[in-house]
Design a protein around this motif. Structure first.
Motif, short mmCIF file in Angstrom:
data_model
loop_
_atom_site.label_atom_id
_atom_site.label_comp_id
_atom_site.label_asym_id
_atom_site.label_seq_id
_atom_site.Cartn_x
_atom_site.Cartn_y
_atom_site.Cartn_z
N ARG A 166 0.83 -1.05 -0.19
CA ARG A 166 0.10 -0.07 0.01
C ARG A 166 0.93 1.22 0.14
N VAL A 167 1.96 1.11 0.61
CA VAL A 167 2.80 2.39 0.89
C VAL A 167 3.68 2.61 -0.26
N VAL A 168 4.27 1.43 -1.10
CA VAL A 168 5.24 1.80 -2.09
C VAL A 168 4.56 1.98 -3.29
N SER A 169 3.20 1.48 -3.41
CA SER A 169 2.34 1.81 -4.78
C SER A 169 1.82 3.02 -4.78
N GLY A 170 1.91 3.78 -3.64
CA GLY A 170 1.80 5.38 -3.55
C GLY A 170 3.02 6.21 -4.02
N TYR A 171 4.04 5.49 -4.08
CA TYR A 171 5.07 6.33 -4.54
C TYR A 171 5.88 5.85 -6.10
N SER A 172 5.03 4.84 -6.57
CA SER A 172 5.46 4.42 -7.67
C SER A 172 4.51 4.33 -8.97
N ASP A 173 5.01 4.09 -10.07
CA ASP A 173 4.00 3.75 -11.27
C ASP A 173 3.68 2.29 -11.75
N ILE A 174 4.87 1.49 -11.13
CA ILE A 174 4.56 0.10 -11.60
C ILE A 174 5.28 -0.63 -10.45
#
Length: 357
Positions: A91-99
């Motif tokens: 949940r956290v990392v997908s907020g920082y990235s596009d894939i």
């Protein structure tokens, strides 16, 4: 792509896969045309277990497309070491990235991540289960080297029980007409029964042989794999299987002149170094094809994608998966998702089948 995430290559249609293979070939021939196509995009790589080729080829792919990279290659250097759940990390990392690209030792981990990610998730290997981007690499390699993906006799040798690359390759190549398999392993390391069922249901021919010598004259492709030390419960079990199958120049002489030898690497002792100079050995070229395959995949998955979180599905049954290596045993909050009915259910995360009363 019809599917937002890539968990299993079988989720892609033949038409989608054909477009992806063609794109990989185009990138290989004219890489400069794609140099800035991912400018401003960020790829997160979450590698919960060691990797060299898969991780670096994904990183090289994104950098060559003009994008950037975040992530970790050791969970002990992240909040995972503090007990953070897979759900919270994603949940956290997908907020920082596009894939998001993930490798994990538990089967079904990528499927679990896709339930909580706001961006597309790519399965970069989940335990001994599946490895779809390695299979994509294999398909690009075969397509470029042989010019076809049909009517091939494919030998799979080594650890067929735990070899996720073999599992993915068999599932995918079974979709193409005329392909057959020769399965070369010890009884203890034979392929899981669900893969035999998969081939039987599609009328795919396969033969099980105990030695490389018997198989070599039959093959158009030989897919060698290592005996995976990390998948054994004890050193003694590993030592009993280690070194049983070794491809050397003497055995290779029994093969066709048109034979192609592939290996997902790393190699330990299952292919002698003298084989490297044989033109039929293309496993090092295979690693480069993997970069182009992943460049094509990244471009395809980012096309038209947007950050969003789908509703998490609810449990379909009260049962728990009986596979000790399934991610559901580690992440207890995951919904219990099964397909099938009656007294036979299949776990949607790890494909383990179980009888229920």
């Amino acid at each position: 792509m019809t599917n937002r995430h890539l968990i299993d290559l079988s989720s892609m249609s033949q038409a989608e896969l054909s477009e992806l293979l063609n794109l990989a070939g185009e990138i290989r021939r004219v890489p400069g045309r794609f140099a800035e196509t991912c400018h401003g995009k960020i790829m997160a790589t979450l590698f919960y277990e060691p990797s060299t080729r898969t991780q670096m080829s994904f990183q090289a792919a994104m950098l060559r497309l003009g994008g950037r990279i975040i992530g970790f290659d050791d969970p002990n250097s992240s909040s995972v070491a503090k007990g953070e759940s897979l759900k919270d990390t994603v949940r956290v990392v997908s907020g920082y990235s596009d894939i998001l690209v993930m490798r994990h030792p538990k089967a079904g981990a990528a499927k679990a991540a896709s339930l909580y990610s706001r961006v597309p998730v790519v399965n970069a290997g989940d335990g001994g289960h599946l490895h779809p981007t390695q299979t994509l690499t294999d398909l690009v390699t075969l397509n470029e080297e042989t010019g076809r993906l049909t009517d091939l006799c494919i030998g799979c040798c080594g650890d067929l029980k735990n070899g996720r690359t073999v599992h993915s390759l068999i599932k995918q190549m079974s979709r193409y007409p005329g392909n057959s398999f020769v399965l070369i392993s010890t009884p203890q390391l034979g392929i899981p029964s669900y893969l035999k069922d998969y081939m039987d249901a599609r009328g795919v021919q396969y033969t099980e042989l105990p030695t490389l010598e018997e198989a070599m004259p039959l093959l158009d492709v030989l897919y060698m794999t290592r005996i995976q030390r990390e998948r054994f419960s004890s050193a003694q079990e590993y030592e009993q299987q280690k070194g049983v199958y070794v491809l050397d120049q003497r055995k290779l002489k029994k093969g066709k002149k048109s034979l192609r030898v592939l290996h997902p690497l790393p190699r330990v002792d299952e292919i002698t170094v003298e084989v490297d100079d044989d033109p039929r050995a293309i496993y090092f070229e295979q690693t480069e094809y993997g970069m182009y395959a992943r460049m094509a995949l990244i471009l395809t998955m980012l096309e038209g994608s947007e950050r969003r979180l789908e509703p998490c599905p609810k449990s379909t049954h009260d049962h728990r998966c009986q596979n000790p290596n399934c991610i559901t045993g580690q992440e207890a909050y995951l919904p219990r998702l099964f397909s099938g009915g009656g007294d036979m259910l299949t776990c949607d995360f790890c494909d383990e089948r179980m009888l229920v009363e």
